[in-house]
Design a protein around this motif. Structure first.
Motif, PDB file in Angstrom:
ATOM      1  N   ILE A  57       0.869  -1.185   0.000  1.00  0.00           N
ATOM      2  CA  ILE A  57       0.000   0.000   0.000  1.00  0.00           C
ATOM      3  C   ILE A  57       0.904   1.233   0.000  1.00  0.00           C
ATOM      4  CG2 ILE A  57      -1.595   1.359   1.400  1.00  0.00           C
ATOM      5  CD1 ILE A  57      -2.997  -1.172   2.204  1.00  0.00           C
ATOM      6  N   PRO A  58       0.721   2.128  -0.990  1.00  0.00           N
ATOM      7  CA  PRO A  58      -0.217   2.065  -2.109  1.00  0.00           C
ATOM      8  C   PRO A  58       0.191   1.022  -3.137  1.00  0.00           C
ATOM      9  CG  PRO A  58       1.198   3.987  -2.320  1.00  0.00           C
ATOM     10  CD  PRO A  58       1.496   3.390  -0.975  1.00  0.00           C
ATOM     11  N   ALA A  59      -0.800   0.545  -3.895  1.00  0.00           N
ATOM     12  CA  ALA A  59      -0.550  -0.499  -4.880  1.00  0.00           C
ATOM     13  C   ALA A  59       0.406  -0.004  -5.954  1.00  0.00           C
ATOM     14  CB  ALA A  59      -1.862  -0.935  -5.526  1.00  0.00           C
ATOM     15  N   PRO A  60       1.442  -0.791  -6.271  1.00  0.00           N
ATOM     16  CA  PRO A  60       2.387  -0.378  -7.315  1.00  0.00           C
ATOM     17  C   PRO A  60       1.807  -0.565  -8.706  1.00  0.00           C
ATOM     18  CG  PRO A  60       3.003  -2.508  -6.427  1.00  0.00           C
ATOM     19  CD  PRO A  60       1.829  -2.037  -5.616  1.00  0.00           C
ATOM     20  N   ARG A 107      -2.561   4.319 -10.102  1.00  0.00           N
ATOM     21  CA  ARG A 107      -3.461   4.592 -11.235  1.00  0.00           C
ATOM     22  C   ARG A 107      -4.614   3.606 -11.150  1.00  0.00           C
ATOM     23  NH1 ARG A 107      -1.795   8.218 -14.935  1.00  0.00           N
ATOM     24  NH2 ARG A 107       0.347   8.961 -14.693  1.00  0.00           N
ATOM     25  N   LEU A 108      -5.674   4.032 -10.478  1.00  0.00           N
ATOM     26  CA  LEU A 108      -6.808   3.162 -10.195  1.00  0.00           C
ATOM     27  C   LEU A 108      -7.862   3.282 -11.288  1.00  0.00           C
ATOM     28  CD1 LEU A 108      -7.199   4.007  -6.402  1.00  0.00           C
ATOM     29  CD2 LEU A 108      -6.065   2.020  -7.394  1.00  0.00           C
ATOM     30  N   PRO A 109      -8.678   2.255 -11.450  1.00  0.00           N
ATOM     31  CA  PRO A 109      -9.816   2.383 -12.376  1.00  0.00           C
ATOM     32  C   PRO A 109     -10.858   3.345 -11.824  1.00  0.00           C
ATOM     33  CG  PRO A 109      -9.885   0.283 -11.205  1.00  0.00           C
ATOM     34  CD  PRO A 109      -8.580   0.923 -10.840  1.00  0.00           C
ATOM     35  N   ALA A 110     -11.954   3.485 -12.564  1.00  0.00           N
ATOM     36  CA  ALA A 110     -13.037   4.352 -12.108  1.00  0.00           C
ATOM     37  C   ALA A 110     -13.515   3.903 -10.735  1.00  0.00           C
ATOM     38  CB  ALA A 110     -14.186   4.313 -13.117  1.00  0.00           C
ATOM     39  N   PRO A 111     -14.026   4.834  -9.920  1.00  0.00           N
ATOM     40  CA  PRO A 111     -14.373   4.487  -8.534  1.00  0.00           C
ATOM     41  C   PRO A 111     -15.224   3.238  -8.368  1.00  0.00           C
ATOM     42  CG  PRO A 111     -14.469   6.850  -8.808  1.00  0.00           C
ATOM     43  CD  PRO A 111     -14.180   6.281 -10.166  1.00  0.00           C
ATOM     44  N   ARG A 171     -12.650   5.125  -2.818  1.00  0.00           N
ATOM     45  CA  ARG A 171     -13.341   5.372  -4.090  1.00  0.00           C
ATOM     46  C   ARG A 171     -13.346   6.852  -4.493  1.00  0.00           C
ATOM     47  NH1 ARG A 171     -15.312   0.570  -5.626  1.00  0.00           N
ATOM     48  NH2 ARG A 171     -15.968  -0.922  -4.027  1.00  0.00           N
ATOM     49  N   PHE A 172     -12.647   7.686  -3.750  1.00  0.00           N
ATOM     50  CA  PHE A 172     -12.526   9.100  -4.118  1.00  0.00           C
ATOM     51  C   PHE A 172     -11.740   9.243  -5.412  1.00  0.00           C
ATOM     52  CE2 PHE A 172      -9.483  12.796  -3.490  1.00  0.00           C
ATOM     53  CZ  PHE A 172     -10.337  13.758  -4.003  1.00  0.00           C
ATOM     54  N   GLU A 183     -15.352   0.674 -10.164  1.00  0.00           N
ATOM     55  CA  GLU A 183     -14.658  -0.537 -10.622  1.00  0.00           C
ATOM     56  C   GLU A 183     -13.473  -0.913  -9.738  1.00  0.00           C
ATOM     57  OE1 GLU A 183     -13.571   0.423 -14.591  1.00  0.00           O
ATOM     58  OE2 GLU A 183     -15.638   0.810 -15.225  1.00  0.00           O
ATOM     59  N   ARG A 184     -13.203  -0.162  -8.688  1.00  0.00           N
ATOM     60  CA  ARG A 184     -12.029  -0.428  -7.857  1.00  0.00           C
ATOM     61  C   ARG A 184     -12.244  -1.672  -6.995  1.00  0.00           C
ATOM     62  NH1 ARG A 184     -10.724   5.947  -6.332  1.00  0.00           N
ATOM     63  NH2 ARG A 184     -10.399   6.538  -8.534  1.00  0.00           N
ATOM     64  N   ASP A 185     -11.159  -2.393  -6.799  1.00  0.00           N
ATOM     65  CA  ASP A 185     -11.201  -3.666  -6.073  1.00  0.00           C
ATOM     66  C   ASP A 185     -11.115  -3.400  -4.576  1.00  0.00           C
ATOM     67  OD1 ASP A 185     -11.025  -6.243  -5.146  1.00  0.00           O
ATOM     68  OD2 ASP A 185      -9.052  -6.656  -6.032  1.00  0.00           O
ATOM     69  N   HIS A 186     -12.257  -3.073  -3.988  1.00  0.00           N
ATOM     70  CA  HIS A 186     -12.244  -2.770  -2.565  1.00  0.00           C
ATOM     71  C   HIS A 186     -11.946  -4.007  -1.733  1.00  0.00           C
ATOM     72  CE1 HIS A 186     -14.190  -1.997   1.438  1.00  0.00           C
ATOM     73  NE2 HIS A 186     -13.308  -1.026   1.356  1.00  0.00           N
ATOM     74  N   ALA A 187     -12.432  -5.170  -2.154  1.00  0.00           N
ATOM     75  CA  ALA A 187     -12.153  -6.405  -1.404  1.00  0.00           C
ATOM     76  C   ALA A 187     -10.649  -6.679  -1.379  1.00  0.00           C
ATOM     77  CB  ALA A 187     -12.908  -7.575  -2.019  1.00  0.00           C
ATOM     78  N   GLY A 188      -9.987  -6.453  -2.516  1.00  0.00           N
ATOM     79  CA  GLY A 188      -8.536  -6.640  -2.557  1.00  0.00           C
ATOM     80  C   GLY A 188      -7.814  -5.629  -1.683  1.00  0.00           C
TER      81      GLY A 188
END
Length: 545
Positions: A8-11, A488-492, A436-437, A494-499
C-alpha cells in the motif's frame, strides 16, 4: 505471479523474477550506495537497520542492496518512478531521481514485513527474507499531500516529525502546515514577537462542536521556534517531503489581531479588546485593508520564505466575512480608490497583492477556492475544498488545482454513523468512501485535467486535541487516500475494494508496529470514544458540486 505482496499504495506492476529464490538479508548484507544515493542509504541504515539490527555496511560484492539513480527511467513514468528487483543474491533499487529511489526503499521496507517498522528488533534472531520480485512503479500525481492543522490544537515538534515519517511510509510528499488561525499563531516571527507571546496562547478551549456547552478551562498553546521549523523542514527534505506553510489572510486572523490590534478594523470595533479566540466557527474579525497590514504581512512572509524553501506558500483566503469591511470607512475608501467594485473585489485585492509579491521572489501562492471570488490572482493555485466546483472553474481558467473536497477527504469528519464515533463531525466517510474518491472530475477535458496537479487530505483539529485523537481520525483512511494519490486506479465503481481490504489486513500490522492509534475496522475501542462531548452529525451528504 499474482501480487501477494500486500503493498500500500498499490504499485504499477508486480511480477515474479523468474525462478529466483528469495533474498535473505543477514549480517553480511552490504549497502552498495554510490554518490547521489547518500540520503536513501542513511535512511535505510537508520530505519531498516535499526529494526533488523543488521549493519548494512558499505560494499559492492556478494549479498547486497544496490542503490542507483537512473535518470532514464523518467522518460516513461516520470521523475519519481523506481524499479525494485530482488533475486537470490542482490536487491536492486533504481530510481529516476533520489526521490524515486526513496519510494523504492519504502517498498523494500514493506516487503520485509511489519517488524521492519519497529524501532528495535522484537526477537534476538530471525530471518529477514524478501520475495523474488520485479516491481515497477511511479505516482499518478506530483502533489500527494496532507494538511495538518496545528493552529487549533498545537502539535509539539516531535509529533510533527512523527507525521512526516508516517507520510513517507505512505509515499505522500507534501505536508501542508496550517500555522495560523483565530485560535492560535504557531510560528515564531522575529520582527513581531507578540505573535507568539500573545497569539500562541488562549485562556480556554471549547470542548466539542461550537454548540457544545462544555469548556476545557486549561490554557492551551505552543509554537515552533525558527530552529524548530528548520529542523522540521530538513527532516522532511531527507524524506522527499515538501513542507508548505499556511499563513491565513485576510480572515481567520483573530490571533494576529489580538497580538497587534492595529491589524484589525479599528474604525468598526475595539480591536484592543480582542483575545485569541477560544471557540470554533467562522470569526467576524478580519484584517483591515491598509498599507500597514500589507507591510506587516510582507515582513512576516519575508521570514516565512527564509524558513520554508517550498516553491508554494499557502495564504488561506477562505471564510472571510465582509461585514466589518461593509461598515468600515477605511475599507470602503480602499474599494473606491482601487476601483474594486465591492468587498469580494477587496478580498481579491489582498490575494493579488501577495500573489505578485511572492512571484517577484520566485514563489507561488496557493489559496482555498474562495480566492476565486472577485477574480483569481494571476499565478494562484487553488485548493478546492468546498467540493469540485472551485477546482473545475480554476482548471478551466488555466490555473493549477489541488483537489481536497471536504465531502470526500476531510479526515476530521466521522468514519461511521451512530453515536460511538468520538465527537462525530460532518459527513460520514468510511475507509471505502475514501478508497473510491476520484480527484479528477470527469467533465474536464484532458488539457483541463492536466491542471489537477494533485490531491490532499485535510485533518482539522478543533475536536482532535491530542496526537492519539489525530491518529484515530487520520488512520486507516490515509492509507486509502495514499492509494488514490499514488496508484493509477480504475473508475471508482470498478475499484477492487475487497482486494484493498485484504492488503489492509497486512497494513494494520505495520500501523501497529509504528504505534498508530488507528480506528479498527470493527469500530472505536473503548478508550477512543468521547462520551458526552457533542459533535454535529449530518446524516446524509448533499450532492457533490
Amino acid at each position: 505471479m499474482s501480487d501477494d505482496t500486500d503493498l500500500i499504495p498499490a504499485p504499477r506492476s508486480v511480477g515474479g523474477n523468474g525462478t529466483a529464490a528469495p533474498h535473505v538479508l543477514d549480517e553480511h548484507t552490504a549497502l552498495d550506495a554510490p554518490p547521489g544515493t547518500d540520503r536513501v542509504a542513511h535512511w535505510l541504515r537508520t530505519t531498516v537497520g535499526q529494526a533488523t539490527r543488521l549493519p548494512l555496511g558499505p560494499g559492492t560484492d556478494g549479498n547486497r542492496i544496490r542503490l542507483r539513480v537512473r535518470p532514464g527511467l523518467a522518460e516513461e513514468h516520470g521523475p519519481e518512478s523506481y524499479r525494485l528487483t530482488v533475486d537470490e543474491h542482490t536487491v536492486s533499487i533504481e530510481g529516476a531521481s533520489e526521490a524515486g529511489l526513496f519510494w523504492g526503499a519504502q517498498t523494500l521496507r514493506q516487503l520485509l514485513g511489519p517488524d521492519a517498522f519497529r524501532r528495535a528488533p522484537v526477537t534476538e534472531r530471525r530471518t529477514w527474507e524478501l520475495p523474488a520480485v520485479v516491481i515497477e512503479d511511479a505516482p499518478r500525481f506530483r502533489w500527494r499531500g496532507m494538511l495538518l492543522d496545528v493552529a487549533r490544537h498545537f502539535m509539539p515538534k516531535d509529533g510533527v516529525l512523527r507525521y512526516i515519517d508516517l507520510l513517507a511510509a505512505h509515499k505522500l510528499n507534501v505536508l501542508h502546515l496550517h500555522l495560523t488561525d483565530d485560535q492560535g499563531w504557531r510560528l515564531e516571527i522575529a520582527a513581531f514577537p507578540r505573535l507568539t507571546e500573545v497569539g500562541a496562547w488562549r485562556a480556554r478551549t471549547k470542548l466539542g462542536h461550537r454548540d457544545s456547552p462544555l469548556w476545557d478551562e486549561r490554557p492551551h498553546g505552543g509554537y515552533y521556534t525558527q530552529a524548530d521549523i528548520r529542523e522540521i523542514v530538513a527532516y522532511a527534505a531527507e524524506r522527499h517531503i515538501t513542507v508548505v506553510p499556511e499563513v491565513d489572510i485576510p480572515g481567520h486572523s483573530q490571533a494576529a489581531i489580538a497580538a497587534y490590534p492595529e491589524l484589525g478594523n479599528t474604525d468598526v470595533i475595539d480591536t484592543a479588546s480582542l483575545e485569541v479566540w477560544d471557540t470554533w466557527g467562522v470569526n467576524p474579525n478580519v484584517l483591515a485593508p491598509t498599507d500597514n497590514t500589507l507591510a506587516f504581512y510582507e515582513q512576516v512572509l519575508t521570514e516565512v520564505l527564509e524558513l520554508f524553501p517550498s516553491p508554494y506558500v499557502h495564504l488561506g483566503g477562505d471564510e472571510c466575512p465582509k461585514d466589518q469591511w461593509r461598515a468600515s470607512p477605511t475599507a470602503q475608501a480602499r474599494i473606491a480608490a482601487e476601483g474594486l467594485g465591492d468587498e469580494d473585489g477587496l478580498q481579491s485585492w489582498f490575494i493579488r497583492h501577495f500573489d505578485r509579491w511572492l512571484a517577484a521572489r520566485g514563489r507561488r501562492l496557493v489559496g482555498w477556492d474562495e480566492i476565486l471570488e472577485g477574480g483569481l490572482a494571476e499565478g494562484a493555485t487553488v485548493s478546492s475544498w468546498r467540493g469540485y466546483a472551485g477546482g473545475i472553474a480554476a482548471a478551466r481558467a488555466g490555473h493549477d488545482v489541488i483537489m481536497c473536497p471536504e465531502q470526500q477527504v476531510y479526515l476530521d469528519h466521522r468514519q461511521a454513523g451512530g453515536t460511538e464515533e468520538p465527537v462525530p463531525i460532518g459527513y460520514v466517510r468510511t475507509l471505502e468512501d475514501v478508497f473510491r474518491f476520484e480527484p479528477v472530475p470527469p467533465e474536464l477535458t484532458p488539457a483541463e485535467a492536466a491542471r489537477v496537479i494533485g490531491t490532499q487530505a485535510n485533518i482539522w483539529t478543533e475536536v482532535t486535541e491530542t496526537q492519539q485523537r489525530v491518529d484515530y481520525q487520520v488512520f486507516p483512511r490515509l492509507a486509502a487516500f495514499a492509494e488514490v494519490a499514488w496508484s493509477r486506479l480504475p473508475a471508482p465503481a470498478e475499484r477492487d475494494h475487497a482486494g484493498f481490504e485484504r492488503r489492509m489486513t497486512a497494513h494494520y500490522a505495520r500501523l501497529d508496529a509504528l504505534g498508530v492509534d488507528y480506528r479498527p475496522p470493527s469500530g472505536p475501542r473503548p478508550w477512543q470514544r468521547r462520551p458526552g462531548i457533542i459533535g454535529r452529525p449530518i446524516e446524509g451528504a448533499p450532492p457533490i458540486v
